[in-house]
Design a protein around this motif. Structure first.
Motif, PDB file in Angstrom:
ATOM      1  N   ASP A  25       5.402 -12.749  -2.485  1.00 58.35           N
ATOM      2  CA  ASP A  25       6.584 -12.457  -1.360  1.00 58.35           C
ATOM      3  C   ASP A  25       6.842 -10.922  -1.194  1.00 58.35           C
ATOM      4  N   LEU A  26       6.583 -10.486  -0.288  1.00 58.08           N
ATOM      5  CA  LEU A  26       6.457  -9.030   0.028  1.00 58.08           C
ATOM      6  C   LEU A  26       8.066  -8.732   0.428  1.00 58.08           C
ATOM      7  N   GLY A  27       8.915  -9.747   0.810  1.00 58.16           N
ATOM      8  CA  GLY A  27      10.159  -9.169   1.274  1.00 58.16           C
ATOM      9  C   GLY A  27      10.202  -8.788   2.719  1.00 58.16           C
ATOM     10  N   LEU A  28       9.367  -8.840   3.321  1.00 57.35           N
ATOM     11  CA  LEU A  28       9.348  -8.350   5.058  1.00 57.35           C
ATOM     12  C   LEU A  28       8.875  -9.490   5.914  1.00 57.35           C
ATOM     13  N   PRO A  29       9.597  -9.334   7.065  1.00 58.05           N
ATOM     14  CA  PRO A  29       9.230 -10.234   8.083  1.00 58.05           C
ATOM     15  C   PRO A  29       7.793  -9.937   8.477  1.00 58.05           C
ATOM     16  N   TRP A  30       7.126 -11.284   8.917  1.00 60.26           N
ATOM     17  CA  TRP A  30       5.967 -11.166   9.564  1.00 60.26           C
ATOM     18  C   TRP A  30       5.763 -10.300  10.840  1.00 60.26           C
ATOM     19  N   PRO A  31       4.898  -9.330  10.788  1.00 63.72           N
ATOM     20  CA  PRO A  31       4.836  -8.414  12.277  1.00 63.72           C
ATOM     21  C   PRO A  31       4.535  -9.380  13.441  1.00 63.72           C
ATOM     22  N   GLY A  32       5.170  -9.171  14.368  1.00 63.55           N
ATOM     23  CA  GLY A  32       5.130 -10.074  15.617  1.00 63.55           C
ATOM     24  C   GLY A  32       3.732  -9.757  16.065  1.00 63.55           C
ATOM     25  N   ASP A  33       3.174  -8.534  16.128  1.00 61.28           N
ATOM     26  CA  ASP A  33       2.027  -8.517  16.603  1.00 61.28           C
ATOM     27  C   ASP A  33       0.802  -8.736  16.285  1.00 61.28           C
ATOM     28  N   LEU A  34       0.733  -9.549  14.936  1.00 57.18           N
ATOM     29  CA  LEU A  34      -0.310  -9.823  14.279  1.00 57.18           C
ATOM     30  C   LEU A  34      -0.686 -11.336  14.542  1.00 57.18           C
ATOM     31  N   GLY A  35       0.056 -12.074  15.487  1.00 57.26           N
ATOM     32  CA  GLY A  35      -0.165 -13.306  15.547  1.00 57.26           C
ATOM     33  C   GLY A  35       0.031 -14.198  14.551  1.00 57.26           C
ATOM     34  N   GLY A  36      -0.662 -15.364  14.239  1.00 56.66           N
ATOM     35  CA  GLY A  36      -0.566 -16.221  13.049  1.00 56.66           C
ATOM     36  C   GLY A  36      -1.724 -16.225  12.113  1.00 56.66           C
ATOM     37  N   GLU A  37      -2.681 -15.709  12.362  1.00 55.00           N
ATOM     38  CA  GLU A  37      -3.928 -15.836  11.437  1.00 55.00           C
ATOM     39  C   GLU A  37      -3.925 -14.694  10.082  1.00 55.00           C
ATOM     40  N   PRO A  38      -4.365 -15.036   9.047  1.00 55.26           N
ATOM     41  CA  PRO A  38      -4.170 -14.414   7.880  1.00 55.26           C
ATOM     42  C   PRO A  38      -5.184 -12.767   8.207  1.00 55.26           C
ATOM     43  N   VAL A  39      -4.565 -11.829   7.619  1.00 52.63           N
ATOM     44  CA  VAL A  39      -5.317 -10.415   7.915  1.00 52.63           C
ATOM     45  C   VAL A  39      -5.878 -10.415   6.437  1.00 52.63           C
ATOM     46  N   ARG A  40      -7.299 -10.070   6.646  1.00 50.90           N
ATOM     47  CA  ARG A  40      -8.036  -9.527   5.479  1.00 50.90           C
ATOM     48  C   ARG A  40      -8.045  -8.276   5.313  1.00 50.90           C
ATOM     49  N   LEU A  41      -7.599  -7.902   3.905  1.00 61.69           N
ATOM     50  CA  LEU A  41      -7.485  -6.345   3.594  1.00 61.69           C
ATOM     51  C   LEU A  41      -8.702  -5.853   2.858  1.00 61.69           C
ATOM     52  N   GLY A  42      -9.615  -6.897   2.249  1.00 62.00           N
ATOM     53  CA  GLY A  42     -10.624  -6.499   1.444  1.00 62.00           C
ATOM     54  C   GLY A  42     -10.776  -7.600   0.427  1.00 62.00           C
ATOM     55  N   ASP A  43     -11.525  -7.194  -0.743  1.00 62.23           N
ATOM     56  CA  ASP A  43     -11.862  -8.077  -1.833  1.00 62.23           C
ATOM     57  C   ASP A  43     -11.818  -7.600  -3.027  1.00 62.23           C
ATOM     58  N   LEU A  44     -11.363  -8.016  -4.324  1.00 63.07           N
ATOM     59  CA  LEU A  44     -11.471  -7.496  -5.363  1.00 63.07           C
ATOM     60  C   LEU A  44     -12.054  -8.295  -6.454  1.00 63.07           C
ATOM     61  N   PRO A  45     -12.736  -7.601  -7.416  1.00 63.32           N
ATOM     62  CA  PRO A  45     -13.340  -8.412  -8.576  1.00 63.32           C
ATOM     63  C   PRO A  45     -12.234  -8.816  -9.520  1.00 63.32           C
ATOM     64  N   VAL A  46     -12.431  -9.755 -10.512  1.00 58.38           N
ATOM     65  CA  VAL A  46     -11.641  -9.805 -11.633  1.00 58.38           C
ATOM     66  C   VAL A  46     -11.895  -8.847 -12.684  1.00 58.38           C
TER      67      VAL A  46
END
Length: 286
Positions: A98-119
């Motif tokens: 939980d990032l403690g920030l409101p969801w940005p209104g300009d992003l709509g409702g779909e997930p935003v992919r930032l990238g991917d990481l290995p374990v």
């Protein structure tokens, strides 16, 4: 995924920038350019992003990787996970912060992919970008002039009778024998004496300088999901581990073998969460 969430811990981000990165590389970023906090802050100012080397090309295999996002600076951030039973026990299949920030209104409702990481086989670190600039990693110097000596194997009871020590704590049972928080010189001398005495191939001896990496791993050994926590420069930092059997069977090879998993920003009610999804084996695409 139907498993309930498990609360892991809270982390804090006084700088307002949260980093999820490969634990084995956290202290290596300055060797390749700007400090981690500089790169992470720049990514967070754009809403979040994937940090990697080289900056101007595809992620290099076996190298520094992390994701950085904006986060609330004035409150603890809850970290939780969904799990599944893997080869050696429960492992994390979905990490959520939980990032403690409101969801940005300009992003709509779909997930935003930032990238991917290995374990990372050394685990993953979650914490404040600025605090992580001072992180002392796997091969660093002891932060307090002390070290831990542990030993285990076929002749561990004979070694214990000769060199002493106590069983170290471990989730689900007892860990190896050890003598902890010894001055560095004393720790080196003890480890050398045990190695010189030990029958060939009959005992494993480890001498670990007390770095931030080591302290996180030591704390995680008593947690069912290998989640360890320390305070670093006034912030709470969390390290997450995966069972060796699970990593060997599902994550080994990491980016070199395309074993990477999506990191997204998602809406949870009116708030923003960071999610890293590591599918259960039954959910993996063929």
């Amino acid at each position: 995924m139907s498993e309930p969430f498990v609360d892991l811990a809270v982390v804090t981000t006084p700088s307002g920038v949260l980093v999820l990165g490969m634990a084995g590389w956290i202290d290596q970023w300055p060797e390749h350019g700007d400090p981690l906090s500089v790169r992470a802050t720049a990514a967070a100012e754009q809403g979040g992003g994937h940090l990697h080397e080289p900056e101007d090309g595809p992620s290099q295999e076996w190298f520094c990787e992390a994701v950085a996002v904006p986060a609330a600076a004035g409150r603890p951030l809850k970290v939780r996970a969904q799990t599944w039973d893997s080869y050696d026990g429960q492992v994390i299949a979905l990490l959520e912060v939980d990032l403690g920030l409101p969801w940005p209104g300009d992003l709509g409702g779909e997930p935003v992919r930032l990238g991917d990481l290995p374990v990372d086989r050394c685990g993953m670190v979650l914490g404040d970008a600025r605090a992580l600039d001072s992180f002392v990693g796997l091969s660093g110097e002891s932060i307090d002039g002390l070290a831990d000596v542990t030993y285990w194997g076929k002749y561990e009871d004979d070694a214990h009778a000769r060199f002493g020590g106590k069983r170290t704590p471990q989730y689900g049972g007892q860990g190896p024998y050890g003598r902890l928080e010894l001055p560095l010189r004393e720790a080196h001398e003890l480890a050398d004496r045990i190695r010189s005495w030990a029958p060939r191939s009959g005992l494993v001896v480890s001498m670990d300088a007390r770095t931030h990496f080591h302290l996180l791993q030591r704390d995680g050994e008593i947690h069912p999901l290998l989640a360890g926590q320390i305070e670093l420069d006034g912030s709470q930092v969390l390290q997450l581990g995966w069972e060796p059997g699970d990593h060997s069977m599902r994550h080994r090879g990491e980016r070199a073998w395309d074993q990477v998993y999506a990191v997204t920003l998602e809406r949870a009610g009116t708030t923003t969460v960071l999610r890293w999804t590591i599918p259960a084996e039954t959910d993996d695409p063929e």
